[in-house]
Design a protein around this motif. Structure first.
Motif, short mmCIF file in Angstrom:
data_model
loop_
_atom_site.label_atom_id
_atom_site.label_comp_id
_atom_site.label_asym_id
_atom_site.label_seq_id
_atom_site.Cartn_x
_atom_site.Cartn_y
_atom_site.Cartn_z
N ASN A 107 -27.82 49.86 56.81
CA ASN A 107 -27.72 51.24 57.30
C ASN A 107 -26.65 52.01 56.53
OD1 ASN A 107 -29.56 51.73 59.71
ND2 ASN A 107 -28.55 49.85 60.37
N VAL A 114 -28.01 58.71 50.68
CA VAL A 114 -28.15 60.12 51.03
C VAL A 114 -27.01 60.93 50.43
CG1 VAL A 114 -28.24 61.80 52.90
CG2 VAL A 114 -29.42 59.61 53.14
N LEU A 121 -33.36 60.73 53.57
CA LEU A 121 -33.35 59.82 54.71
C LEU A 121 -32.60 60.45 55.87
CD1 LEU A 121 -32.37 56.60 52.68
CD2 LEU A 121 -34.67 57.28 53.38
N ASP A 122 -32.77 59.90 57.05
CA ASP A 122 -32.12 60.39 58.27
C ASP A 122 -30.69 59.86 58.31
OD1 ASP A 122 -31.20 61.00 60.82
OD2 ASP A 122 -33.11 60.52 61.79
N GLU A 124 -28.01 60.73 59.98
CA GLU A 124 -27.37 60.53 61.29
C GLU A 124 -27.82 59.21 61.92
OE1 GLU A 124 -27.97 63.89 63.78
OE2 GLU A 124 -26.74 65.22 62.53
N LYS A 125 -29.07 58.89 61.79
CA LYS A 125 -29.59 57.62 62.31
C LYS A 125 -28.97 56.44 61.56
CE LYS A 125 -33.88 55.06 63.16
NZ LYS A 125 -35.37 55.10 63.04
#
Length: 202
Positions: A107, A114, A121-122, A124-125
């Protein structure tokens, strides 16, 4: 001679360079243009159909996946059996962190992609996933210096790079003092080498 298909900014490739240095095993590298997705071209897909790096070759063997390469190097070149012991319980304890190093900690790698390469990509996730694993890692390290067995193993090598690079993904490690102390211990290992974003201790 070992050949490593390498990208200097990849934490996964760095795991292999670092471990080879710790073991004092000579090797050569072939730089892969990750930014321009050379690892996705036909020639590299023939080497690794998953289109990922590192790719590793030694004595007619080709391997993909950083954690698998760490296991191979420990079994072939660590003659003391320190880095990945044969004992079933010890091996299992180390292997669970290999999974973490190639799983949840990625992660932080995604968040870094990013931030530094503008991957869509997300973030925050990804950052939330990284924070979750760093909290677990910090709690685990509260009463020990190394992830398992009381000494450095490939568990530590597998989890180290993208933890140490977390700041490049916008993740602050200040709330995790045990993780920071562990990072410093790894940097003090004999024959430790740096990579961009992970300097040696002055």
């Amino acid at each position: 001679m070992i050949k490593l298909y390498d990208f200097a900014l990849s934490g996964s490739c760095y795991k292999i360079r670092l471990f080879l240095s710790l073991l004092e095993v000579p090797y050569e590298t072939q730089e892969v243009d990750f930014v321009n997705k050379e690892h996705k071209n036909e020639a590299h897909l023939a080497l690794n159909p998953f289109g990922e790096i590192p790719i590793f070759e030694d004595d007619g063997l080709r391997l993909r996946d950083a954690q698998a390469i760490l296991v191979y190097l420990a079994k072939k070149y660590d003659f003391n059996g320190q880095w990945f012991p044969d004992d079933a319980a010890a091996a299992g304890k180390v292997a669970q962190w290999l999974s973490t190093g190639g799983g949840e900690i990625m992660n932080a790698a995604g968040a870094r992609l990013v931030k530094i390469l503008n991957y869509p990509l997300d973030i925050e996730k990804l950052q939330a996933g990284a924070v979750r694993v760093f909290k677990i890692l910090d709690a685990h390290l509260a009463d020990r210096e190394w992830l398992e067995l009381g000494h450095p193993t490939i568990a530590d090598i597998a989890c180290f790079p993208y933890t140490a690079l977390a700041g490049e993904g916008g993740i602050d490690l200040t709330p995790y003092p045990n993780v920071l102390a562990w990072i410093a211990r790894i940097k003090r290992l004999p024959r430790f080498i740096a990579m961009p974003g992970i300097p040696v201790i002055a």
